[in-house]
Design a protein around this motif. Sequence first.
Motif, PDB file in Angstrom:
ATOM      1  N   ILE A  53      22.078 -24.383  59.056  1.00 36.66           N
ATOM      2  CA  ILE A  53      21.490 -23.167  57.989  1.00 36.66           C
ATOM      3  C   ILE A  53      21.223 -23.618  56.871  1.00 36.66           C
ATOM      4  N   LYS A  54      21.027 -24.932  56.531  1.00 34.52           N
ATOM      5  CA  LYS A  54      20.928 -24.655  54.943  1.00 34.52           C
ATOM      6  C   LYS A  54      19.037 -25.220  56.128  1.00 34.52           C
ATOM      7  N   ARG A  55      18.478 -25.802  57.003  1.00 35.02           N
ATOM      8  CA  ARG A  55      17.536 -26.419  57.610  1.00 35.02           C
ATOM      9  C   ARG A  55      16.264 -24.601  57.552  1.00 35.02           C
ATOM     10  N   ARG A  56      17.560 -24.026  57.849  1.00 34.35           N
ATOM     11  CA  ARG A  56      16.417 -22.711  58.017  1.00 34.35           C
ATOM     12  C   ARG A  56      16.520 -21.992  57.021  1.00 34.35           C
ATOM     13  N   ALA A  57      16.928 -21.918  55.674  1.00 37.72           N
ATOM     14  CA  ALA A  57      16.819 -21.679  54.428  1.00 37.72           C
ATOM     15  C   ALA A  57      15.701 -22.572  53.951  1.00 37.72           C
ATOM     16  N   GLN A  58      15.476 -23.799  54.383  1.00 33.13           N
ATOM     17  CA  GLN A  58      14.434 -24.538  53.325  1.00 33.13           C
ATOM     18  C   GLN A  58      13.429 -23.623  53.562  1.00 33.13           C
ATOM     19  N   VAL A  59      12.827 -23.769  54.921  1.00 35.49           N
ATOM     20  CA  VAL A  59      11.668 -22.629  55.699  1.00 35.49           C
ATOM     21  C   VAL A  59      11.483 -21.742  55.240  1.00 35.49           C
ATOM     22  N   LYS A  91      31.459 -23.748  51.658  1.00 32.59           N
ATOM     23  CA  LYS A  91      31.203 -24.982  51.861  1.00 32.59           C
ATOM     24  C   LYS A  91      29.360 -24.523  52.311  1.00 32.59           C
ATOM     25  N   SER A  92      28.850 -25.031  51.320  1.00 35.59           N
ATOM     26  CA  SER A  92      27.604 -25.318  51.283  1.00 35.59           C
ATOM     27  C   SER A  92      26.821 -23.917  50.896  1.00 35.59           C
ATOM     28  N   LEU A  93      27.688 -23.660  50.921  1.00 39.96           N
ATOM     29  CA  LEU A  93      27.128 -21.390  49.780  1.00 39.96           C
ATOM     30  C   LEU A  93      25.804 -21.833  49.130  1.00 39.96           C
ATOM     31  N   PRO A  94      26.442 -22.268  48.066  1.00 39.49           N
ATOM     32  CA  PRO A  94      25.642 -22.798  47.275  1.00 39.49           C
ATOM     33  C   PRO A  94      24.393 -23.348  47.295  1.00 39.49           C
ATOM     34  N   ALA A  95      24.556 -24.165  48.427  1.00 35.99           N
ATOM     35  CA  ALA A  95      22.945 -25.251  48.110  1.00 35.99           C
ATOM     36  C   ALA A  95      21.708 -24.544  49.050  1.00 35.99           C
ATOM     37  N   VAL A  96      22.708 -23.749  50.356  1.00 30.81           N
ATOM     38  CA  VAL A  96      22.144 -22.322  50.919  1.00 30.81           C
ATOM     39  C   VAL A  96      20.891 -21.297  49.208  1.00 30.81           C
ATOM     40  N   VAL A 128      21.224 -11.871  49.587  1.00 35.28           N
ATOM     41  CA  VAL A 128      22.613 -11.532  50.488  1.00 35.28           C
ATOM     42  C   VAL A 128      22.529 -10.872  51.727  1.00 35.28           C
ATOM     43  N   ASP A 129      20.510  -9.945  52.001  1.00 33.06           N
ATOM     44  CA  ASP A 129      20.343  -9.811  53.651  1.00 33.06           C
ATOM     45  C   ASP A 129      20.523 -10.775  54.357  1.00 33.06           C
ATOM     46  N   TRP A 130      18.995 -12.314  53.392  1.00 36.65           N
ATOM     47  CA  TRP A 130      19.142 -13.024  54.703  1.00 36.65           C
ATOM     48  C   TRP A 130      20.316 -14.072  55.527  1.00 36.65           C
ATOM     49  N   LEU A 131      21.619 -13.395  54.742  1.00 40.26           N
ATOM     50  CA  LEU A 131      23.741 -14.685  55.011  1.00 40.26           C
ATOM     51  C   LEU A 131      23.864 -13.838  55.854  1.00 40.26           C
ATOM     52  N   PHE A 132      23.215 -12.139  56.353  1.00 40.63           N
ATOM     53  CA  PHE A 132      24.756 -11.124  56.467  1.00 40.63           C
ATOM     54  C   PHE A 132      22.986 -10.435  57.776  1.00 40.63           C
ATOM     55  N   ARG A 133      22.220 -10.998  57.867  1.00 40.67           N
ATOM     56  CA  ARG A 133      21.065 -10.998  58.728  1.00 40.67           C
ATOM     57  C   ARG A 133      21.280 -11.742  60.514  1.00 40.67           C
ATOM     58  N   SER A 134      21.777 -10.670  61.673  1.00 41.68           N
ATOM     59  CA  SER A 134      22.036 -11.208  62.642  1.00 41.68           C
ATOM     60  C   SER A 134      20.471 -11.943  62.981  1.00 41.68           C
ATOM     61  N   GLY A 156      25.558 -15.465  65.951  1.00 40.68           N
ATOM     62  CA  GLY A 156      25.778 -14.282  64.741  1.00 40.68           C
ATOM     63  C   GLY A 156      25.566 -14.153  63.549  1.00 40.68           C
ATOM     64  N   THR A 157      25.312 -14.741  62.484  1.00 44.46           N
ATOM     65  CA  THR A 157      24.463 -14.489  61.021  1.00 44.46           C
ATOM     66  C   THR A 157      24.770 -16.300  60.458  1.00 44.46           C
ATOM     67  N   PRO A 158      23.540 -16.584  59.432  1.00 46.41           N
ATOM     68  CA  PRO A 158      23.957 -17.881  58.523  1.00 46.41           C
ATOM     69  C   PRO A 158      25.229 -17.810  57.702  1.00 46.41           C
ATOM     70  N   ILE A 159      25.436 -16.348  56.800  1.00 47.76           N
ATOM     71  CA  ILE A 159      27.068 -17.083  56.602  1.00 47.76           C
ATOM     72  C   ILE A 159      28.115 -16.721  57.730  1.00 47.76           C
ATOM     73  N   GLY A 160      28.560 -16.462  59.264  1.00 48.22           N
ATOM     74  CA  GLY A 160      29.372 -16.810  59.729  1.00 48.22           C
ATOM     75  C   GLY A 160      28.690 -18.197  60.108  1.00 48.22           C
ATOM     76  N   ASN A 161      28.198 -18.749  60.224  1.00 51.75           N
ATOM     77  CA  ASN A 161      27.564 -20.206  61.081  1.00 51.75           C
ATOM     78  C   ASN A 161      28.335 -20.923  59.941  1.00 51.75           C
ATOM     79  N   LEU A 162      27.906 -20.627  58.318  1.00 53.56           N
ATOM     80  CA  LEU A 162      28.133 -21.561  56.888  1.00 53.56           C
ATOM     81  C   LEU A 162      30.050 -21.558  57.075  1.00 53.56           C
ATOM     82  N   ARG A 163      30.870 -20.361  57.080  1.00 55.35           N
ATOM     83  CA  ARG A 163      32.023 -20.368  58.061  1.00 55.35           C
ATOM     84  C   ARG A 163      32.618 -20.868  58.954  1.00 55.35           C
TER      85      ARG A 163
END
Length: 108
Positions: A99-105, A53-58, A73-79, A85-92
């Motif tokens: 995470i969407k807010r951080r991706a936006q900026v 959930k929310s991965l496509p938006a990110v 991919v690097d951004w999503l898995f970077r601690s 943890g990581t952005p993908i861990g938070n999405l999960r």
Amino acid sequence: MELLTFPEAAEALGLVVIDVHQLVRDGQLVYVQPDDEGRRIPADFVQDGQVVKSLPAVIRLLRDARFSDAEIVDWLFRSDDSLPGTPIGNLRDNRGTEIKRRAQVAGY
């Protein structure tokens, strides 16, 4: 990071392989291409038989910031010390709003 082939991703999502290709074309998923291997989807992009959930938006937000698929991919898995943890861990863990807010900026 565990990686899935497109057929493995299709099986995890309960789809046929052509549907995984469509998800990539539509920006719902991104892939990496390790040295001398075919395209692979990170296994953490799939949860309970669905795209996280929310991965496509990110992905869309990071592409708008001109990130390449490899950079996404690097951004999503970077601690990140400011996150648990990581952005993908938070999405999960269903913490997509931050995470969407951080991706936006991320591109600014």
